[in-house]
Design a protein around this motif. Sequence first.
Motif, mmCIF file in Angstrom:
data_model
loop_
_atom_site.group_PDB
_atom_site.id
_atom_site.type_symbol
_atom_site.label_atom_id
_atom_site.label_comp_id
_atom_site.label_asym_id
_atom_site.label_seq_id
_atom_site.Cartn_x
_atom_site.Cartn_y
_atom_site.Cartn_z
ATOM 1 N N LYS A 31 35.286 47.625 25.732
ATOM 2 C CA LYS A 31 34.953 46.601 24.677
ATOM 3 C C LYS A 31 36.037 45.581 24.831
ATOM 4 N N GLY A 32 35.677 44.336 25.030
ATOM 5 C CA GLY A 32 36.581 43.294 25.199
ATOM 6 C C GLY A 32 36.657 42.849 26.622
ATOM 7 N N GLU A 33 37.660 41.927 27.004
ATOM 8 C CA GLU A 33 37.667 41.312 28.242
ATOM 9 C C GLU A 33 37.935 42.320 29.683
ATOM 10 N N CYS A 34 37.438 42.046 30.947
ATOM 11 C CA CYS A 34 37.889 42.768 31.836
ATOM 12 C C CYS A 34 37.552 42.238 33.043
ATOM 13 N N LYS A 35 38.129 42.653 34.176
ATOM 14 C CA LYS A 35 37.897 42.373 35.355
ATOM 15 C C LYS A 35 36.610 43.083 36.050
ATOM 16 N N SER A 36 36.248 42.788 37.248
ATOM 17 C CA SER A 36 35.079 43.311 37.652
ATOM 18 C C SER A 36 34.984 44.623 38.535
ATOM 19 N N LYS A 37 36.339 45.009 38.777
ATOM 20 C CA LYS A 37 36.450 46.458 39.198
ATOM 21 C C LYS A 37 37.422 47.183 38.496
ATOM 22 N N ILE A 38 37.141 48.670 38.391
ATOM 23 C CA ILE A 38 38.255 49.473 37.896
ATOM 24 C C ILE A 38 38.467 50.585 38.819
ATOM 25 N N SER A 99 39.991 46.565 25.905
ATOM 26 C CA SER A 99 40.909 45.561 26.798
ATOM 27 C C SER A 99 40.921 44.091 26.540
ATOM 28 N N THR A 100 41.970 43.315 27.147
ATOM 29 C CA THR A 100 42.051 41.842 26.789
ATOM 30 C C THR A 100 42.624 41.423 28.187
ATOM 31 N N LEU A 101 42.419 39.963 28.517
ATOM 32 C CA LEU A 101 42.789 39.533 29.800
ATOM 33 C C LEU A 101 43.787 38.492 29.178
ATOM 34 N N SER A 102 44.913 38.322 29.830
ATOM 35 C CA SER A 102 45.968 37.078 29.658
ATOM 36 C C SER A 102 46.376 36.296 30.862
ATOM 37 N N SER A 103 46.868 35.042 30.441
ATOM 38 C CA SER A 103 47.175 34.351 31.618
ATOM 39 C C SER A 103 45.842 34.082 32.495
ATOM 40 N N LYS A 104 44.977 33.771 31.873
ATOM 41 C CA LYS A 104 43.631 33.587 32.338
ATOM 42 C C LYS A 104 43.532 32.552 33.561
ATOM 43 N N GLU A 105 44.570 31.428 33.425
ATOM 44 C CA GLU A 105 44.705 30.219 34.491
ATOM 45 C C GLU A 105 45.220 30.848 35.872
ATOM 46 N N PRO A 113 44.269 37.205 36.390
ATOM 47 C CA PRO A 113 44.967 37.289 34.968
ATOM 48 C C PRO A 113 45.400 38.825 34.631
ATOM 49 N N ASN A 114 46.278 38.907 33.812
ATOM 50 C CA ASN A 114 46.852 40.163 33.518
ATOM 51 C C ASN A 114 45.773 41.061 32.674
ATOM 52 N N THR A 115 45.678 42.422 32.753
ATOM 53 C CA THR A 115 44.997 43.156 32.016
ATOM 54 C C THR A 115 45.665 44.067 31.123
ATOM 55 N N ARG A 116 45.648 43.966 29.932
ATOM 56 C CA ARG A 116 46.009 44.921 28.902
ATOM 57 C C ARG A 116 45.095 45.700 28.373
#
Length: 367
Positions: A31-38, A99-105, A113-116
């Motif tokens: 639930k939320g933003e994430c990257k394409s691999k875990i 999850s959320t992503l920060s520093s998307k730039e 970006p960072n993943t929390r």
Amino acid sequence: MKIHLSFICFFCISVMAYGQQTNIEIFGKIKGECKSKIFIFFENSFNSGDSIFTSVKGKEFHFITKSTLPALCRIHFGENSQIQEFYIDKKKTFIEISSTLSSKETPDSLGGPNTRFTIPKVNGSETETMIRNFNEWKSRQKASLDDHSMVYNKLKRFVKAHPKSKASAYMIADGIHFRGSGYFIGEDFPFSYSEVEELSNYLDKSLKKTFEWENILRLLSKLESRRHRSLHSEILSTDLTDTNGNKKNIREFTGKYILIDFWASWCNPCRALNPQLKKLYAKYKDTNLEIIGISIDLNAKAWKKAIQQDNLNWPQLLEENGPHGEFSKYYDIESIPFKILVDKAGKIIGFNLTIQEIENVLVRDSN
């Protein structure tokens, strides 16, 4: 569960096992933003082979691999990601991630970006359920936890009831955390060496070769190294170098309360506290307080420059061997800022007290 707040760089990882492996599946929904691999690894398999990863498709993922059971899983999203932990003890486990992503730039070439993220739900793991239930009880009792005996006695009953469970061993060693290339204990860890030793004696010998038992041994070792952190013990008597190259001893400053401030020029959190320390010092320096700065800088020029830049007007001393200096090792100082409050007789009365707590001591003394 422990939360590893430091962001990681990508490393290769593999499954290490203590016994026979079995086929396992871990299903997940995000639930939320994430990257394409875990990515996932087991127990403490840092830097020891190929990584285990799967793609995230439609906010869902599915791992198929092998592991011993039960096992501690550590999961993350690659570079610049938190690591979170959970236990599996069956062939199929479902987890839910928020999850959320920060520093998307941040470009992917720099790690992206960072993943929390957190893991609010784990289904299919009795070990994880036991740990979560215990931690939820602690949360409900938060207002009463100043008396740590309540937690200790509850944990002792749990361990005695479940001597063969990895949950028991995990919760005993819950105070030790992996960081960088070593381990450290949280400053708020409530139990003593003898208490951890007593708890570990209730564990079944079948756990003696597990990762969790190794963590208990690490915890005992770190607690033993903190034997000098006893309230009302005398502060270490050792000579350190001041900004003029002269040797000074902390004992020379007794007669007032002494706030020993361990810091370094490169430590941003340390220097961010300096304005508060300056206000405290200005208020009490003429009555009952002395502040002694002890830097773990290896670069004396940078140390002196920081003193000038921050306009620090209390005595400053240098640990010439930096974090490996005598004072730092004696009190097992693993992170800075770190503070020790010493009374007028040269005896320790507090570690890492807040500015308000320090001021309360000084006000009571004045009255």
